[in-house]
Write a protein that holds these residues in place. Structure first.
Motif, PDB file in Angstrom:
ATOM      1  N   ALA A  31       0.829  -1.207   0.000  1.00 16.54           N
ATOM      2  CA  ALA A  31       0.000   0.000   0.000  1.00 16.54           C
ATOM      3  C   ALA A  31       0.863   1.257   0.000  1.00 16.54           C
ATOM      4  O   ALA A  31       0.585   2.221  -0.727  1.00 16.54           O
ATOM      5  CB  ALA A  31      -0.935   0.000   1.203  1.00 16.54           C
ATOM      6  N   ALA A  32       1.933   1.259   0.796  1.00 13.87           N
ATOM      7  CA  ALA A  32       2.822   2.422   0.866  1.00 13.87           C
ATOM      8  C   ALA A  32       3.466   2.694  -0.490  1.00 13.87           C
ATOM      9  O   ALA A  32       3.552   3.843  -0.938  1.00 13.87           O
ATOM     10  CB  ALA A  32       3.888   2.204   1.925  1.00 13.87           C
ATOM     11  N   VAL A  39       1.069   9.392  -5.566  1.00 14.08           N
ATOM     12  CA  VAL A  39       1.080  10.739  -5.005  1.00 14.08           C
ATOM     13  C   VAL A  39       2.286  11.542  -5.506  1.00 14.08           C
ATOM     14  O   VAL A  39       2.171  12.729  -5.840  1.00 14.08           O
ATOM     15  CB  VAL A  39       1.080  10.684  -3.462  1.00 14.08           C
ATOM     16  N   GLU A  40       3.449  10.891  -5.570  1.00 20.34           N
ATOM     17  CA  GLU A  40       4.669  11.617  -5.896  1.00 20.34           C
ATOM     18  C   GLU A  40       5.153  11.384  -7.326  1.00 20.34           C
ATOM     19  O   GLU A  40       6.117  12.003  -7.770  1.00 20.34           O
ATOM     20  CB  GLU A  40       5.762  11.265  -4.888  1.00 20.34           C
ATOM     21  N   GLY A  41       4.498  10.477  -8.037  1.00 16.08           N
ATOM     22  CA  GLY A  41       4.811  10.285  -9.443  1.00 16.08           C
ATOM     23  C   GLY A  41       6.164   9.681  -9.739  1.00 16.08           C
ATOM     24  O   GLY A  41       6.734   9.904 -10.813  1.00 16.08           O
ATOM     25  N   ARG A  42       6.701   8.900  -8.809  1.00 16.96           N
ATOM     26  CA  ARG A  42       7.986   8.240  -9.036  1.00 16.96           C
ATOM     27  C   ARG A  42       8.065   7.009  -8.160  1.00 16.96           C
ATOM     28  O   ARG A  42       7.327   6.866  -7.179  1.00 16.96           O
ATOM     29  CB  ARG A  42       9.156   9.194  -8.736  1.00 16.96           C
ATOM     30  N   LYS A  43       8.956   6.099  -8.501  1.00 16.03           N
ATOM     31  CA  LYS A  43       9.085   4.854  -7.773  1.00 16.03           C
ATOM     32  C   LYS A  43       9.758   5.069  -6.424  1.00 16.03           C
ATOM     33  O   LYS A  43      10.694   5.869  -6.296  1.00 16.03           O
ATOM     34  CB  LYS A  43       9.901   3.833  -8.576  1.00 16.03           C
ATOM     35  N   LEU A  44       9.287   4.317  -5.431  1.00 14.49           N
ATOM     36  CA  LEU A  44       9.856   4.397  -4.087  1.00 14.49           C
ATOM     37  C   LEU A  44      10.965   3.368  -3.941  1.00 14.49           C
ATOM     38  O   LEU A  44      10.777   2.184  -4.230  1.00 14.49           O
ATOM     39  CB  LEU A  44       8.763   4.145  -3.046  1.00 14.49           C
ATOM     40  N   GLU A  58       3.761   8.061   8.393  1.00 13.67           N
ATOM     41  CA  GLU A  58       2.975   6.831   8.490  1.00 13.67           C
ATOM     42  C   GLU A  58       3.819   5.617   8.098  1.00 13.67           C
ATOM     43  O   GLU A  58       3.707   4.549   8.706  1.00 13.67           O
ATOM     44  CB  GLU A  58       1.733   6.934   7.603  1.00 13.67           C
ATOM     45  N   VAL A  59       4.646   5.779   7.076  1.00 16.47           N
ATOM     46  CA  VAL A  59       5.515   4.691   6.640  1.00 16.47           C
ATOM     47  C   VAL A  59       6.472   4.308   7.765  1.00 16.47           C
ATOM     48  O   VAL A  59       6.679   3.125   8.049  1.00 16.47           O
ATOM     49  CB  VAL A  59       6.293   5.100   5.366  1.00 16.47           C
ATOM     50  N   LYS A  60       7.055   5.313   8.420  1.00 16.20           N
ATOM     51  CA  LYS A  60       7.981   5.049   9.525  1.00 16.20           C
ATOM     52  C   LYS A  60       7.259   4.389  10.700  1.00 16.20           C
ATOM     53  O   LYS A  60       7.767   3.444  11.308  1.00 16.20           O
ATOM     54  CB  LYS A  60       8.633   6.354   9.983  1.00 16.20           C
ATOM     55  N   ALA A  61       6.054   4.889  11.023  1.00 20.27           N
ATOM     56  CA  ALA A  61       5.302   4.349  12.163  1.00 20.27           C
ATOM     57  C   ALA A  61       4.938   2.882  11.958  1.00 20.27           C
ATOM     58  O   ALA A  61       4.941   2.090  12.910  1.00 20.27           O
ATOM     59  CB  ALA A  61       4.038   5.179  12.392  1.00 20.27           C
ATOM     60  N   LEU A  62       4.641   2.507  10.719  1.00 22.66           N
ATOM     61  CA  LEU A  62       4.259   1.123  10.434  1.00 22.66           C
ATOM     62  C   LEU A  62       5.459   0.218  10.212  1.00 22.66           C
ATOM     63  O   LEU A  62       5.312  -1.003  10.117  1.00 22.66           O
ATOM     64  CB  LEU A  62       3.350   1.078   9.198  1.00 22.66           C
ATOM     65  N   GLY A  63       6.650   0.802  10.128  1.00 17.27           N
ATOM     66  CA  GLY A  63       7.848  -0.003   9.913  1.00 17.27           C
ATOM     67  C   GLY A  63       7.885  -0.640   8.540  1.00 17.27           C
ATOM     68  O   GLY A  63       8.394  -1.756   8.372  1.00 17.27           O
ATOM     69  N   CYS A  64       7.329   0.032   7.546  1.00 17.17           N
ATOM     70  CA  CYS A  64       7.325  -0.519   6.190  1.00 17.17           C
ATOM     71  C   CYS A  64       8.750  -0.711   5.676  1.00 17.17           C
ATOM     72  O   CYS A  64       9.661   0.035   6.035  1.00 17.17           O
ATOM     73  CB  CYS A  64       6.576   0.413   5.241  1.00 17.17           C
TER      74      CYS A  64
END
Length: 203
Positions: A31-32, A39-44, A58-64
């Motif tokens: 999901a992240a 949202v940002e138009g580029r690969k993470l 949110e990404v940090k809080a969930l430990g993704c």
């Protein structure tokens, strides 16, 4: 990926990353990535790449993207493989059905893995049980997890779609408190244990 716009729209609308993942039945890591890309138009690639402050927190809080996330992704892939195994078994037997993607396209919010186009009779413990839908669980069905996580989910399918079946591919605790309209199995039966609505055997 086909539902990326829906995930991104839900997150932009104020839903948390965790709630979006739960609603669309994907792991937090997936999901992240999908929301970030939309949202940002580029690969993470890594967490530090996330520019949006809310999403980064949110990404940090969930430990993704850590070990736990990779474990969740692996479990998700195993679950998908057993769903494919179920669909292939039905296709080989000539049993018509709709899968989750087809059901969601028709507007279903929460769906079983398979909705049978016509109900089947399943021979189990000397009786014939009517099944309208099947839910696949690539896990051991313990009584605690059944009561805590699965029973209410399965009851919601019964309320909307009639009696059905849950398959725990790695076995299940025989002490599970079973409802008469939810058949619990540890594998999908062979064709000779399945009946069409008119009572004739599938095989």
């Amino acid at each position: 990926r086909r539902r990326a716009p829906e995930l991104a729209a839900a997150w932009r609308g104020g839903d948390s990353l965790a709630s979006v993942a739960a609603r669309f039945d994907v792991d937090d890591d997936a999901a992240a990535r999908v929301i970030h890309d939309a949202v940002e138009g580029r690969k993470l690639v890594k967490v530090s790449d996330v520019r949006d402050a809310r999403l980064r927190n949110e990404v940090k809080a969930l430990g993704c993207f850590g070990e736990a996330a990779r474990g969740a992704a692996a479990r998700r892939e195993i679950g998908l493989e057993y769903e494919r195994l179920l669909r292939r078994a039905l296709e080989r037997s000539g049993v018509p059905f709709e899968d989750e993607d087809a059901l969601r396209a028709r507007g279903f919010a929460r769906t079983p893995d398979v909705l049978l186009t016509v109900p089947l009779g399943v021979l189990a413990d000397g009786a014939t049980v009517c099944v309208n839908w099947i839910d696949s669980k690539a896990m051991f069905g313990g009584s605690e997890v059944y009561e805590r996580d699965h029973r209410s989910q399965l009851r919601s399918y019964v309320n909307r779609l009639g009696a059905g079946c849950v398959v725990y591919w790695f076995g299940y605790d025989r002490s599970i408190c079973r409802d008469s309209d939810i058949l619990v199995l540890d594998g999908w039966p062979p064709p000779y244990e399945l009946l069409w609505p008119d009572g004739t055997n599938i095989s």
